[in-house]
Every structure is written in structure tokens, then in C-alpha cells.
Enzyme design. Structure first.
Site, PDB file in Angstrom:
ATOM      1  N   GLU A 153       0.821  -1.207   0.000  1.00 55.10           N
ATOM      2  CA  GLU A 153       0.000   0.000   0.000  1.00 55.10           C
ATOM      3  C   GLU A 153       0.857   1.259   0.000  1.00 55.10           C
ATOM      4  O   GLU A 153       0.513   2.255  -0.647  1.00 55.10           O
ATOM      5  CB  GLU A 153      -0.950  -0.006   1.201  1.00 55.10           C
ATOM      6  CG  GLU A 153      -2.102  -0.979   1.086  1.00 55.10           C
ATOM      7  CD  GLU A 153      -3.002  -0.672  -0.097  1.00 55.10           C
ATOM      8  OE1 GLU A 153      -3.249   0.515  -0.377  1.00 55.10           O
ATOM      9  OE2 GLU A 153      -3.461  -1.628  -0.748  1.00 55.10           O
ATOM     10  N   CYS A 183     -15.972   3.573 -20.669  1.00 52.21           N
ATOM     11  CA  CYS A 183     -17.374   3.668 -20.274  1.00 52.21           C
ATOM     12  C   CYS A 183     -18.245   2.534 -20.830  1.00 52.21           C
ATOM     13  O   CYS A 183     -19.138   2.044 -20.121  1.00 52.21           O
ATOM     14  CB  CYS A 183     -17.948   5.027 -20.669  1.00 52.21           C
ATOM     15  SG  CYS A 183     -17.166   6.412 -19.780  1.00 52.21           S
ATOM     16  N   CYS A 235     -18.227  -0.342 -18.449  1.00 53.50           N
ATOM     17  CA  CYS A 235     -18.437  -0.010 -17.042  1.00 53.50           C
ATOM     18  C   CYS A 235     -19.765  -0.566 -16.536  1.00 53.50           C
ATOM     19  O   CYS A 235     -20.808  -0.380 -17.186  1.00 53.50           O
ATOM     20  CB  CYS A 235     -18.411   1.504 -16.862  1.00 53.50           C
ATOM     21  SG  CYS A 235     -18.757   2.032 -15.161  1.00 53.50           S
ATOM     22  N   CYS A 265     -24.202   6.484 -14.168  1.00 56.98           N
ATOM     23  CA  CYS A 265     -23.130   7.449 -13.949  1.00 56.98           C
ATOM     24  C   CYS A 265     -23.554   8.826 -14.456  1.00 56.98           C
ATOM     25  O   CYS A 265     -23.856   9.005 -15.647  1.00 56.98           O
ATOM     26  CB  CYS A 265     -21.852   6.996 -14.652  1.00 56.98           C
ATOM     27  SG  CYS A 265     -20.494   8.175 -14.533  1.00 56.98           S
TER      28      CYS A 265
END
Length: 362
Positions: free
Chosen positions: A45, A207, A210, A216
Site C-alpha cells: 500500500e 465507459c 463499465c 453514472c
């Protein structure tokens, strides 16, 4: 601005769509997902902050080979830690990782803390990173809001404003909290990061693929490139520096260690000067009789908040018995394991005819 805009989906629907996409298209075999421990997740991380997965993987694997647990990292010299960080950038991350390991050994019995609050008190660990460590390594419910998640939630709800503004960030935290489930926390957290990194990308979001393209708001408006809104731009200031490449008759190059804080903190660099006059004065004092070569071409190294124009200046000295504190001779043909500033490493590997072999990778 409302603290929480009307969510586009109920949490259960959002989670089902996201995890369904993740099960088919997410990343399931990353090195830190194998033999998953709090230590391995923590290191990954920190490395992944502002750095892409493909870049991090080889660094992570080399780091784990040398520092397989928090004890080995805590007992290491900072030079060796930064050597393995060389080229990864944002070196404060490496310094903080080392400091945090020492705190974990000294104050937590060598085990990463199990609460968000205790994790966030360690050097280099903020709220989102602490949440990712808890969720990924322990499966506990914790909320994350890294850059990928900010971008995805900003587009999904067309959240106005730059996410770095406190009011906008509070809105995004509220949305992230709203959607975070009670189960499959490790998968959900990875899914959120993968979704932003591979599908809801910064420059070219995919997109059509998606799972949220029907809800969205930014997509419906044709404004995916608008969100999240960019930080108000300021012209990057430019600094100039001369880097002295002082070589002795054995082909070694003089390096000096940067102060622990500030630019390239703790790394080894070539001596730097503001102008030719100060460089020559230093040579007269510390390396009398040295011979200057013509300066090399200036190049630019870009940081997040300024540009540095670097002019390398080669010089040769027959002998220099004392180099003083925080300085050392470096042999490019037999390189030491030091943390090097990126442009310095590039210069050292190009020092033909002095360099017989290139310095190894970080």
C-alpha cells in the site's frame, strides 16, 4: 454543498455490480495477494501511493526478498532501504516505512496494530492507507479513499470541485462510507482500486465496459473528462543547480548524503551548487589542483511542485585524502548499495569512460 449527494444506487446494488465485475475482470494474483499478511499488505500500500501496479511489482518482490518481515526491515540501515527504493520516487515513503517498522518493533511487539487509529499514528500511514491495510489483511470493515476511488465516485455522482478541497473530500468520504459493505472487504477494497485503475481511468475511461454506465451522472452528461475537477493550476517554479561529478584517479565519484529531511532526504547525491562561483570555491577549498571539464548539457527533472534544471559539471582530481563527514567515494564499476536520487543514478551509469559497468537496478 450537501454532505452526501443522492447516491446513484443503493449500497447492495452498488456492491453487487462492482464485485460482479471484479470477479470476472479484477486482479486476483498480485504478489501481495499471495501469502497475504498485514506486513506485506502494508508495504504494498505504501509503494502503491501515487505509483502504478506494474511499476510497483518488481520493487515489491525485491523488497520482500530482502526484508521478508517487519523485524528485518526495522533492523536494516536506511541506506539499504533507500537503495531498494531508488527509482520508485517519493522517497519520504521509504524513509517513513523504515521509521514505522522501528516503531512497530519497539512499541507494538513486532506486529502491525489492529485498529485504524493506531495504524494511522505510524509514520506515512494516513486514513485511507490504514483502511486499506485493515480491510485487505484482516477482512475488517474499513473505508478507503485513494485517488482511484476519488475519481470513480466523483464521476459517478458528478461531484463538483477539486477533491483536495476539504468540503469536496468530506463528500467523497461520505459516499465511500455509504457504499462500503460488511462482507468481502478485501475483495471490495481491491475492486474499488482496480475499477479506478483499469476501467474508470484518468485519461481514457472505458465507459462501454463499465457496470455503472447506466447510472453514472458524468457519463450521462458526456463530462467524464471533467470529473474529478483538477487542482487549480499554478506555474511550476524552476530551480537551477550544478551537480559536481568529481572523479579521482581510480574512477571513483564523490557523493554526499542529503539531509534527513527535505529534497531527496537521506539519499546520496552529487555535490550541488547554485552557481559556478560557489562550485569553484568549494573545489579550491576541498580539492585543490582539480581540473574542470566543459559543463555537460543541462537537463530538467520535474518534481510534483517544481522543475529542476540540472547542469552536470565534471572535474578530476588526482587525490583527495579526506572527504569529510557525510561524503564518500563511489565506484560505478563496483557500486555500493546506496539510495540514490534518480537523476544522480542516471548520471552515474553514464560516466563512460569511468564506468566499466552500469549500476544495477534498484
Amino acid at each position: 454543498m450537501k454532505e452526501l449527494p443522492a447516491p446513484v444506487l443503493a449500497p447492495a446494488d452498488f456492491q453487487q455490480r462492482l464485485l460482479g465485475w471484479f470477479d470476472k475482470h479484477g486482479r486476483h494474483d498480485l504478489p501481495w495477494q499471495r501469502d497475504r499478511t498485514p506486513y506485506r499488505v502494508w508495504v504494498s500500500e505504501i509503494m502503491l501511493q501515487q505509483t502504478q501496479v506494474t511499476t510497483v511489482i518488481p520493487y515489491f518482490e525485491r523488497f520482500m526478498a530482502r526484508f521478508p518481515d517487519v523485524g528485518s526491515l526495522a533492523s536494516a540501515q536506511q541506506d539499504e532501504v533507500l537503495h531498494l527504493w531508488t527509482g520508485l520516487g517519493y522517497y519520504a515513503r521509504g524513509r517513513n516505512l523504515h521509521k514505522a517498522a522501528q516503531v512497530i518493533v519497539d512499541k507494538h511487539g513486532g506486529e502491525l496494530p489492529q485498529t485504524l487509529e493506531a495504524l494511522a499514528e505510524l509514520p506515512g500511514i494516513g486514513r485511507s492507507t490504514a483502511g486499506a491495510i485493515i480491510a485487505q489483511s484482516r477482512g475488517q470493515r474499513a473505508v478507503i479513499l485513494d485517488g482511484n476511488v476519488k475519481r470513480s465516485l466523483s464521476r459517478l455522482h458528478a461531484v463538483p470541485g477539486w477533491p483536495g478541497r476539504p468540503a469536496v473530500e468530506r463528500t467523497l468520504w461520505a459516499l465511500a462510507e455509504h457504499f462500503t459493505p460488511q462482507e468481502r472487504l478485501a475483495d471490495y477494497t481491491q475492486a474499488m482500486m482496480d475499477f479506478g485503475a483499469t476501467l474508470c481511468r484518468r485519461g481514457a475511461p472505458d465507459c462501454p465496459s463499465c457496470p455503472f454506465n447506466d447510472v453514472c451522472v458524468a457519463h450521462a452528461r458526456g463530462e467524464t473528462r471533467r470529473f474529478p475537477e483538477s487542482k487549480p493550476k499554478k506555474a511550476l517554479p524552476t530551480r537551477t543547480t550544478l551537480m559536481l561529478m568529481l572523479c579521482d584517479n581510480r574512477g571513483r565519484v564523490l557523493l554526499e548524503q542529503r539531509p534527513a529531511t527535505g529534497l531527496w532526504g537521506g539519499l546520496w547525491s552529487l555535490p550541488q551548487f547554485d552557481d559556478d562561483e560557489s562550485l569553484r570555491a568549494w573545489l579550491d577549498q576541498h580539492a585543490p589542483g582539480s581540473q574542470l571539464d566543459p559543463p555537460q548539457a543541462t537537463f530538467t527533472h520535474v518534481f510534483s511542485h517544481f522543475r529542476m534544471e540540472i547542469t552536470p559539471q565534471s572535474a578530476r582530481v588526482e587525490r583527495l585524502d579526506s572527504v569529510g563527514e557525510a561524503r564518500r567515494w563511489y565506484d560505478p564499476a563496483q557500486p555500493d548499495r546506496l539510495g540514490l536520487a534518480a537523476p544522480v543514478k542516471a548520471l552515474l551509469t553514464s560516466l563512460a569512460p569511468f564506468s566499466l559497468t552500469a549500476a544495477p537496478g534498484p
